[in-house]
Scaffold this motif. Structure first.
Motif, PDB file in Angstrom:
ATOM      1  N   GLY A  46     -20.435   9.043 -32.168  1.00  0.00           N
ATOM      2  CA  GLY A  46     -19.339   9.964 -31.928  1.00  0.00           C
ATOM      3  C   GLY A  46     -19.661  11.388 -32.330  1.00  0.00           C
ATOM      4  O   GLY A  46     -20.816  11.733 -32.646  1.00  0.00           O
ATOM      5  N   PRO A  47     -18.655  12.255 -32.343  1.00  0.00           N
ATOM      6  CA  PRO A  47     -18.868  13.656 -32.714  1.00  0.00           C
ATOM      7  C   PRO A  47     -19.475  13.784 -34.112  1.00  0.00           C
ATOM      8  O   PRO A  47     -19.115  13.041 -35.035  1.00  0.00           O
ATOM      9  N   GLY A  48     -20.404  14.708 -34.224  1.00  0.00           N
ATOM     10  CA  GLY A  48     -21.003  14.980 -35.525  1.00  0.00           C
ATOM     11  C   GLY A  48     -22.132  14.051 -35.912  1.00  0.00           C
ATOM     12  O   GLY A  48     -22.680  14.171 -37.008  1.00  0.00           O
ATOM     13  N   MET A  49     -22.509  13.126 -35.022  1.00  0.00           N
ATOM     14  CA  MET A  49     -23.585  12.199 -35.359  1.00  0.00           C
ATOM     15  C   MET A  49     -24.967  12.751 -35.039  1.00  0.00           C
ATOM     16  O   MET A  49     -25.977  12.112 -35.334  1.00  0.00           O
ATOM     17  N   GLY A  50     -25.054  13.912 -34.420  1.00  0.00           N
ATOM     18  CA  GLY A  50     -26.336  14.572 -34.242  1.00  0.00           C
ATOM     19  C   GLY A  50     -27.078  14.220 -32.976  1.00  0.00           C
ATOM     20  O   GLY A  50     -28.292  14.427 -32.893  1.00  0.00           O
ATOM     21  N   LYS A  51     -26.377  13.719 -31.963  1.00  0.00           N
ATOM     22  CA  LYS A  51     -27.062  13.359 -30.708  1.00  0.00           C
ATOM     23  C   LYS A  51     -27.736  14.575 -30.085  1.00  0.00           C
ATOM     24  O   LYS A  51     -28.915  14.529 -29.722  1.00  0.00           O
ATOM     25  N   TRP A  68     -15.081   7.808 -31.501  1.00  0.00           N
ATOM     26  CA  TRP A  68     -14.506   7.571 -32.819  1.00  0.00           C
ATOM     27  C   TRP A  68     -14.285   6.084 -33.004  1.00  0.00           C
ATOM     28  O   TRP A  68     -13.795   5.411 -32.102  1.00  0.00           O
ATOM     29  N   PRO A  69     -14.625   5.539 -34.174  1.00  0.00           N
ATOM     30  CA  PRO A  69     -14.485   4.093 -34.378  1.00  0.00           C
ATOM     31  C   PRO A  69     -13.027   3.697 -34.553  1.00  0.00           C
ATOM     32  O   PRO A  69     -12.161   4.526 -34.825  1.00  0.00           O
TER      33      PRO A  69
END
Length: 770
Positions: free
Chosen positions: A46-51, A519-520
């Motif tokens: 999700g957002p902020g995971m650094g993909k 988002w989980p």
């Protein structure tokens, strides 16, 4: 900021990407993974995971050694370039042209690439240009004149089987037709263009176009028919246009493959080329992924390493052909922390060409930062710590770990904001969220780190399928939903906060959009990511003075569940265990204000109920075992502490096991802003009235609440308090008291080790990420 923070193993000399691309960052050769059949690799998180950060790091590490092209599929630039000629261009074609142009100027080992196959298809769709005249078509084709042949090989001799597809040839031919009377878009223009494309081609060139475009649907092996069909489908729009665009992507990859497979390419080129699709969940990215996966499922082979991003944990709904993911064989997945990449091979068998596309992907689960990585990042940005500040830094490290959950981008932002921050004594972790953060750039003002994170994680990463009319209210809706537990709870809030809107989102819609965004989910919290929920709770409390928005939302939910309990009593569902001791009155009596004892009155009622707290059962899928417990949870955090204590004291005798489970559910709640008296109240330092049972339950409630909120250390002191209070209860004179001794041992052990007393998906993940 270290670009490879958390990605060291993936980017190393022997790491995953070195083996996937067949060459290390330093230039050494590596045995390529997976042979001739390649999966499409999807970075999931999700957002902020650094993909996106990882894709940029791959580009920067490898792009001087192997041709690696990075494409931002969410950029508006491709649609902007297509807009002047919508009949001859699209966002997809412009993105593919961008890839071809960058490779045509590649200066690394093996030299630049040429794209005669791809160019031929582009030239044909140019017949849809505005006006459709020979001059207009010629001008459009001239945009791509550098693609069919390498720059340094202009004017190749008879040995080159692409001779004739040279600079100016098509323009010169079409210009000779400009004086003739031709109807715009007539077959004459297409015929002239086809003649120009095929004129002078060597037999091998003709055979190659026949192989590529003769395979176009309906071409029956005739390249001229295939090219006419390609142009017609492109101009038809819709699914037909997407088919034409997908075929152009195939032609581009075939040009790249030819550069490696030729005799000179086999000798001079090393490794594998890479196409990195950032924001591949956007429509353009999904279209490109679908095209390459469909081709490879059908037996088309090429050596292009395609790496895309996927917000959804399952890689994206389009991979499953409309079937529920659970009914499709799970894609292969790779968790870097678990070791090397898994085995992978394409699906085979009679049904393989119609199988869902999920079989063609490898899901790379983006790693959360480990405790060591998190500490290194916080140490990197911290000022040199004086000895007296060592305890503060340890406290800050723990707070960053809890609020971020190891999500790399959140760690980076929180660590930077916390560098000069001093945590107040016994503070809630959310205090950090008010710390100022200065982003890079001249004249950029400082902003609270919470505002920066909400902008970057929510507003800049809106769900792809969120209707435009909801864009402006998305953050506000999520903010109010931070206090929701399940879909019923969320729908109550959504109906209230969308009152008067024509277009409304339901809890089902929002849950699906959150899943699509990566988002989980959690069975006990509607906003299933712990760190995101803390950001939103923090914002909710600050929306209006004195936390008025916070209290209003909790009061709304408390009133809803009060009515539910009352309705259950009227319909014979047992006594209305609403904490008010009044069957069917909805609890409408004077109560307390905010938890601190100051604030406006709320309706609550006294707790003289003596029945079971499970009288009004919750429906399947609810976050609470009873409607009463759900009501008490919201009453607890919105001013009804004393009522909740009276209720708990009244319902303990005779049901210790059920009672403990209900206590944990009621106490799994965030604490509002302002002074926090829970620790003092748990230790009995705040005067309390009533019999010993009620006073002890009061203290226990506050100790459990401290443990369940998960935004401050608990440790040995709280563990000892829990054990002491439960042991006191276990020797009191009521039915089942002795059973609480075992609970004292279990809960104190969990608290001492900073573990949640009531487990759920988000708190379990929080513990694992650290």
């Amino acid at each position: 900021m270290c670009e490879d923070l958390g990605f060291e193993r993936l980017l190393s000399e022997e790491g995953f990407f070195a083996r996937l691309l067949g060459r290390s960052p330093s230039g050494g050769g590596r045995e390529p993974l997976y042979g001739a059949d390649l999966p499409v690799v999807l970075l999931t998180g999700g957002p902020g995971m650094g993909k996106g950060r990882l894709l940029r790091a791959v580009r920067d590490s490898f792009a001087t050694k192997v041709p690696v092209i990075h494409l931002d599929c969410a950029s508006p630039v491709y649609a902007d370039r297509a807009e002047p000629e919508p009949g001859a261009r699209s966002a997809a074609t412009e993105a593919l042209v961008e890839v071809a142009r960058r490779l045509s100027t590649w200066q690394g080992t093996g030299g630049s690439f040429a794209f005669p196959r791809f160019f031929t298809g582009l030239a044909m769709i140019a017949t849809g240009v505005t006006g459709g005249t020979p001059d207009a078509v010629a001008a459009e084709v001239e945009r791509y004149e550098e693609l069919p042949q390498k720059q340094r090989f202009r004017g190749l001799g008879a040995g080159d089987f692409w001779r004739g597809v040279l600079r100016g040839a098509i323009r010169n031919l079409l210009t000779t037709l400009s004086g003739q009377t031709l109807d715009p878009y007539s077959a004459s223009v297409s015929t002239a263009l086809l003649d120009a494309l095929f004129a002078g081609l060597a037999p091998r060139g003709r055979a190659e176009l026949a192989r590529i475009y003769g395979a176009y649907p309906g071409a029956a092996g005739q390249p001229e028919h295939g090219l006419r069909g390609l142009a017609a489908d492109f101009q038809a729009g819709g699914d037909e246009r997407e088919l034409a665009e997908s075929f152009l992507f195939r032609a581009l990859r075939q040009d790249i493959e030819a550069a490696y497979a030729s005799a000179s390419g086999w000798l001079r080129r090393v490794g594998r080329p890479g196409l990195l699709l950032d924001h591949a969940e956007a429509p353009l990215g999904e279209q490109l992924l679908r095209a390459v996966l469909t081709d490879r499922r059908g037996g088309q082979r090429d050596r292009v390493v395609v790496v895309g991003t996927a917000r959804r944990a399952d890689g994206g709904a389009f991979l499953y052909g409309g079937l529920p993911p659970r009914e499709v064989p799970a894609p292969a997945e790779f968790r870097p922390a678990d070791g090397g990449p898994p085995e992978w091979s394409p699906r085979t068998g009679a049904e393989a060409d119609r199988a869902p596309l999920a079989g063609g992907v490898l899901l790379l689960r983006m790693p959360f930062l480990t405790g060591d990585q998190l500490r290194r990042e916080t140490e990197r940005v911290q000022r040199p710590a004086q000895p007296e500040h060592g305890a503060n830094r340890r406290r800050m490290d723990a707070a960053v770990a809890r609020l971020s959950g190891g999500r790399p981008h959140t760690v980076i932002r929180l660590a930077a904001a916390a560098a000069a921050f001093r945590m107040p004594a016994d503070a809630n972790d959310r205090e950090i969220l008010d710390a100022p953060l200065r982003l890079t750039g001249d004249g950029v003002p400082e902003r609270p780190v919470a505002d920066v994170l909400l902008q970057e994680l929510i507003m800049e990463q809106l769900p792809v399928r969120l209707p435009a009319e909801h864009h402006d209210q998305w953050l506000d809706l999520l903010t109010h939903l931070s206090v929701a537990h399940d879909k019923e709870c969320a729908d109550v809030l959504l109906r209230h906060h969308q009152s008067g809107h024509v277009h409304r989102l339901t809890a089902h819609h929002v849950a699906r959009l959150l899943t699509d965004t990566g988002w989980p989910s959690c069975e006990r919290h509607f906003i299933g990511d712990f760190g995101l929920r803390q950001l939103l709770v923090h914002r909710l409390y600050g929306l209006r003075p004195d936390g008025a928005a916070w209290y209003a939302d909790h009061h709304l939910l408390r009133d809803h569940y009060t009515a539910r309990v009352a309705a259950a009593g009227r319909t014979g569902g047992g006594p209305a265990a609403d904490g008010g001791g009044r069957t069917g009155d909805g609890g409408r009596t004077a109560g307390t204000g905010p938890v601190t004892g100051t604030g406006s009155a709320t309706h609550a009622g006294s707790a003289t109920h003596t029945g079971s707290g499970a009288d009004a059962d919750a429906p399947d899928g609810a976050a609470f075992r009873s409607v009463v417990a759900h009501r008490m949870n919201h009453h607890l955090v919105s001013g009804g502490v004393d009522d909740v204590v009276r209720y708990l004291a009244a319902t303990l005798p005779g049901r210790p096991e059920e009672w403990c489970a209900e206590l944990l559910e009621i106490a799994q709640a965030p604490y509002p802003g302002g002074a926090d008296t829970r620790r003092e109240r748990a230790r009995g330092l705040v005067a309390a009235e009533g019999p010993a049972l009620r006073r002890t339950v009061d203290q226990l409630l506050h100790a459990v609440w401290l443990c369940e909120e998960r935004t401050r250390p608990t440790g040995r002191e709280t563990a000892r308090t829990l054990a002491k209070l439960l042991d006191l209860l276990s020797i009191m004179e009521f039915d089942g008291a002795g059973q609480l001794g075992r609970t004292a041992t279990e809960w104190s052990g969990l608290a001492e080790n900073e573990q949640p007393l009531l487990r759920c998906t988000c708190t379990d993940q929080l513990g694992r990420r650290r």
